[in-house]
Motif scaffolding. Sequence first.
Motif, PDB file in Angstrom:
ATOM      1  N   ASP A 158     -19.091 -10.815   0.039  1.00 51.85           N
ATOM      2  CA  ASP A 158     -18.292 -11.000   1.064  1.00 51.85           C
ATOM      3  C   ASP A 158     -17.489 -12.891   1.047  1.00 51.85           C
ATOM      4  OD1 ASP A 158     -17.847  -8.507   1.787  1.00 51.85           O
ATOM      5  OD2 ASP A 158     -19.500  -9.272   2.999  1.00 51.85           O
ATOM      6  N   GLY A 159     -18.559 -13.687   0.710  1.00 52.13           N
ATOM      7  CA  GLY A 159     -18.149 -15.194   0.805  1.00 52.13           C
ATOM      8  C   GLY A 159     -19.172 -15.892   0.077  1.00 52.13           C
ATOM      9  N   GLU A 160     -19.149 -16.955  -0.142  1.00 55.48           N
ATOM     10  CA  GLU A 160     -20.358 -18.283  -0.760  1.00 55.48           C
ATOM     11  C   GLU A 160     -20.956 -19.575   0.237  1.00 55.48           C
ATOM     12  OE1 GLU A 160     -17.950 -19.957  -3.447  1.00 55.48           O
ATOM     13  OE2 GLU A 160     -17.869 -17.987  -4.784  1.00 55.48           O
ATOM     14  N   LEU A 161     -21.983 -18.731   0.353  1.00 56.08           N
ATOM     15  CA  LEU A 161     -22.625 -20.547   0.638  1.00 56.08           C
ATOM     16  C   LEU A 161     -22.056 -21.772  -0.649  1.00 56.08           C
ATOM     17  CD1 LEU A 161     -25.761 -18.801   1.606  1.00 56.08           C
ATOM     18  CD2 LEU A 161     -23.457 -18.792   3.296  1.00 56.08           C
ATOM     19  N   SER A 162     -22.008 -22.403   0.240  1.00 54.61           N
ATOM     20  CA  SER A 162     -21.772 -24.204   0.151  1.00 54.61           C
ATOM     21  C   SER A 162     -22.904 -25.243   0.595  1.00 54.61           C
ATOM     22  CB  SER A 162     -20.816 -24.434  -0.561  1.00 54.61           C
ATOM     23  OG  SER A 162     -19.994 -24.348   0.853  1.00 54.61           O
ATOM     24  N   ASP A 163     -23.037 -25.895   0.093  1.00 56.11           N
ATOM     25  CA  ASP A 163     -24.263 -27.328   0.221  1.00 56.11           C
ATOM     26  C   ASP A 163     -23.371 -27.953   1.014  1.00 56.11           C
ATOM     27  OD1 ASP A 163     -26.346 -28.681  -0.146  1.00 56.11           O
ATOM     28  OD2 ASP A 163     -25.153 -30.155  -0.872  1.00 56.11           O
ATOM     29  N   GLY A 164     -24.003 -28.452   2.730  1.00 60.27           N
ATOM     30  CA  GLY A 164     -23.522 -28.737   3.546  1.00 60.27           C
ATOM     31  C   GLY A 164     -22.463 -27.863   4.783  1.00 60.27           C
ATOM     32  N   GLU A 165     -22.628 -26.892   3.940  1.00 63.63           N
ATOM     33  CA  GLU A 165     -21.781 -25.974   5.484  1.00 63.63           C
ATOM     34  C   GLU A 165     -22.365 -25.535   6.415  1.00 63.63           C
ATOM     35  OE1 GLU A 165     -19.469 -21.752   4.787  1.00 63.63           O
ATOM     36  OE2 GLU A 165     -20.826 -22.202   2.632  1.00 63.63           O
ATOM     37  N   THR A 166     -21.568 -25.650   7.025  1.00 62.37           N
ATOM     38  CA  THR A 166     -21.993 -25.522   8.862  1.00 62.37           C
ATOM     39  C   THR A 166     -22.104 -23.712   9.175  1.00 62.37           C
ATOM     40  OG1 THR A 166     -21.466 -26.801   9.945  1.00 62.37           O
ATOM     41  CG2 THR A 166     -23.046 -27.434   9.429  1.00 62.37           C
ATOM     42  N   PHE A 167     -22.759 -23.251  10.503  1.00 64.89           N
ATOM     43  CA  PHE A 167     -22.657 -22.361  10.805  1.00 64.89           C
ATOM     44  C   PHE A 167     -23.329 -22.272  11.750  1.00 64.89           C
ATOM     45  CE2 PHE A 167     -22.982 -20.659   6.310  1.00 64.89           C
ATOM     46  CZ  PHE A 167     -22.464 -19.841   5.898  1.00 64.89           C
ATOM     47  N   GLU A 168     -22.336 -21.555  13.538  1.00 62.43           N
ATOM     48  CA  GLU A 168     -22.876 -22.349  14.780  1.00 62.43           C
ATOM     49  C   GLU A 168     -22.837 -21.177  15.019  1.00 62.43           C
ATOM     50  OE1 GLU A 168     -21.175 -23.883  18.712  1.00 62.43           O
ATOM     51  OE2 GLU A 168     -20.561 -25.301  16.895  1.00 62.43           O
ATOM     52  N   VAL A 169     -24.006 -20.687  15.715  1.00 63.31           N
ATOM     53  CA  VAL A 169     -24.471 -19.343  16.508  1.00 63.31           C
ATOM     54  C   VAL A 169     -24.824 -19.762  17.595  1.00 63.31           C
ATOM     55  CG1 VAL A 169     -26.435 -19.374  14.927  1.00 63.31           C
ATOM     56  CG2 VAL A 169     -26.134 -17.183  16.281  1.00 63.31           C
ATOM     57  N   ALA A 170     -25.222 -19.031  18.786  1.00 56.98           N
ATOM     58  CA  ALA A 170     -25.522 -19.276  20.223  1.00 56.98           C
ATOM     59  C   ALA A 170     -25.716 -21.076  20.721  1.00 56.98           C
ATOM     60  CB  ALA A 170     -26.921 -18.552  20.145  1.00 56.98           C
ATOM     61  N   GLY A 171     -24.449 -21.760  20.108  1.00 60.09           N
ATOM     62  CA  GLY A 171     -24.635 -22.771  20.344  1.00 60.09           C
ATOM     63  C   GLY A 171     -25.563 -23.827  19.568  1.00 60.09           C
ATOM     64  N   THR A 172     -25.725 -23.370  18.595  1.00 63.26           N
ATOM     65  CA  THR A 172     -26.878 -24.186  17.352  1.00 63.26           C
ATOM     66  C   THR A 172     -26.254 -24.154  15.725  1.00 63.26           C
ATOM     67  OG1 THR A 172     -29.322 -25.057  16.850  1.00 63.26           O
ATOM     68  CG2 THR A 172     -28.620 -22.478  16.501  1.00 63.26           C
ATOM     69  N   GLU A 173     -26.584 -25.062  15.626  1.00 67.14           N
ATOM     70  CA  GLU A 173     -25.968 -24.932  14.405  1.00 67.14           C
ATOM     71  C   GLU A 173     -27.010 -25.219  13.073  1.00 67.14           C
ATOM     72  OE1 GLU A 173     -23.631 -28.753  12.758  1.00 67.14           O
ATOM     73  OE2 GLU A 173     -21.745 -27.830  13.854  1.00 67.14           O
ATOM     74  N   LEU A 174     -26.215 -24.528  12.275  1.00 69.77           N
ATOM     75  CA  LEU A 174     -27.268 -23.880  10.553  1.00 69.77           C
ATOM     76  C   LEU A 174     -26.784 -24.624   9.336  1.00 69.77           C
ATOM     77  CD1 LEU A 174     -28.041 -19.972  11.050  1.00 69.77           C
ATOM     78  CD2 LEU A 174     -30.006 -21.903  11.512  1.00 69.77           C
ATOM     79  N   THR A 175     -27.132 -25.466   8.717  1.00 66.10           N
ATOM     80  CA  THR A 175     -27.079 -26.089   7.362  1.00 66.10           C
ATOM     81  C   THR A 175     -27.643 -25.724   6.500  1.00 66.10           C
ATOM     82  OG1 THR A 175     -25.890 -27.730   8.943  1.00 66.10           O
ATOM     83  CG2 THR A 175     -26.160 -28.936   6.736  1.00 66.10           C
ATOM     84  N   VAL A 176     -26.590 -25.639   5.613  1.00 58.49           N
ATOM     85  CA  VAL A 176     -26.719 -24.897   4.579  1.00 58.49           C
ATOM     86  C   VAL A 176     -27.222 -25.973   3.517  1.00 58.49           C
ATOM     87  CG1 VAL A 176     -26.207 -23.853   1.896  1.00 58.49           C
ATOM     88  CG2 VAL A 176     -25.700 -23.062   4.380  1.00 58.49           C
ATOM     89  N   ILE A 177     -28.620 -26.070   2.793  1.00 57.18           N
ATOM     90  CA  ILE A 177     -29.133 -26.813   1.911  1.00 57.18           C
ATOM     91  C   ILE A 177     -29.154 -26.559   0.566  1.00 57.18           C
ATOM     92  CG2 ILE A 177     -31.064 -29.208   1.309  1.00 57.18           C
ATOM     93  CD1 ILE A 177     -31.604 -28.420   4.013  1.00 57.18           C
ATOM     94  N   HIS A 178     -28.770 -26.240  -0.275  1.00 56.81           N
ATOM     95  CA  HIS A 178     -28.788 -25.947  -1.763  1.00 56.81           C
ATOM     96  C   HIS A 178     -30.316 -26.865  -2.453  1.00 56.81           C
ATOM     97  CE1 HIS A 178     -27.277 -25.175  -6.413  1.00 56.81           C
ATOM     98  NE2 HIS A 178     -27.983 -24.918  -5.739  1.00 56.81           N
ATOM     99  N   THR A 179     -31.260 -25.427  -2.791  1.00 55.92           N
ATOM    100  CA  THR A 179     -32.196 -25.974  -3.505  1.00 55.92           C
ATOM    101  C   THR A 179     -32.685 -25.041  -4.300  1.00 55.92           C
ATOM    102  OG1 THR A 179     -33.012 -24.630  -1.760  1.00 55.92           O
ATOM    103  CG2 THR A 179     -32.889 -27.008  -1.450  1.00 55.92           C
ATOM    104  N   PRO A 180     -31.544 -25.349  -6.178  1.00 52.50           N
ATOM    105  CA  PRO A 180     -32.269 -24.718  -6.844  1.00 52.50           C
ATOM    106  C   PRO A 180     -33.781 -24.283  -7.179  1.00 52.50           C
ATOM    107  CG  PRO A 180     -30.458 -26.485  -7.531  1.00 52.50           C
ATOM    108  CD  PRO A 180     -31.405 -26.668  -6.071  1.00 52.50           C
TER     109      PRO A 180
END
Length: 206
Positions: A105-127
């Motif tokens: 449904d969508g793409e994850l990109s390096d450095g992108e952040t997602f917020e859930v329940a007041g905390t952030e998740l940051t995407v780290i591309h690790t091929p």
Amino acid sequence: MSDARVEHLTTSGVFALDGGSWDVDNNVWIVGDDDEVVVIDAPHDSAAIIEAVGDREILAVLCTHGHNDHVNAAVELGDAMAAPVLLHPDDRVLWDMTHPDREPDGELSDGETFEVAGTELTVIHTPGHAPGAVCLYAPQLGVLFSGDTLFEGGPGATGKSYSDFPTIVESIRKRLMSLPPETVVNTGHGPSTTIGAEDANVPEKG
């Protein structure tokens, strides 16, 4: 103030690639609170994940990579819970082996952040384990979700198609080993570990 917590579920099934198949147990990580969560990887058993989530909203299903044992229940889960399934675009070649008729449904990109329940998740591309493998870092929780990039004992496997050992070592050394050593590493299979504990298990170069 974050009320986010980490919940753990294990599902069992088959990993298949390059003409072989192996029985595997996969970790599913659910991050959130009593109202909303994100699900990290959706392997094998969508019903078990739906039961664990209960009546909470799934903001997204975040796929650490496209191997079948990490995404084979993702579409069913996403459809059942009206949640977008997100994957790094470099792993479409693997995703398409499992879901040839359905795009993420969508793409994850390096450095992108997602917020859930007041905390952030940051995407780290690790091929390395896979071209589009990602880890998800939650600094407020002191946790890294490493997929199959880093395990207790060192780097993930690189013996199959679309994987590369020097690349995974570079990803871990450059992107993960700079995190605080006490960071808990919640893996795609098996027990959790810490960044500090794995430093000696990752070579300087691949």
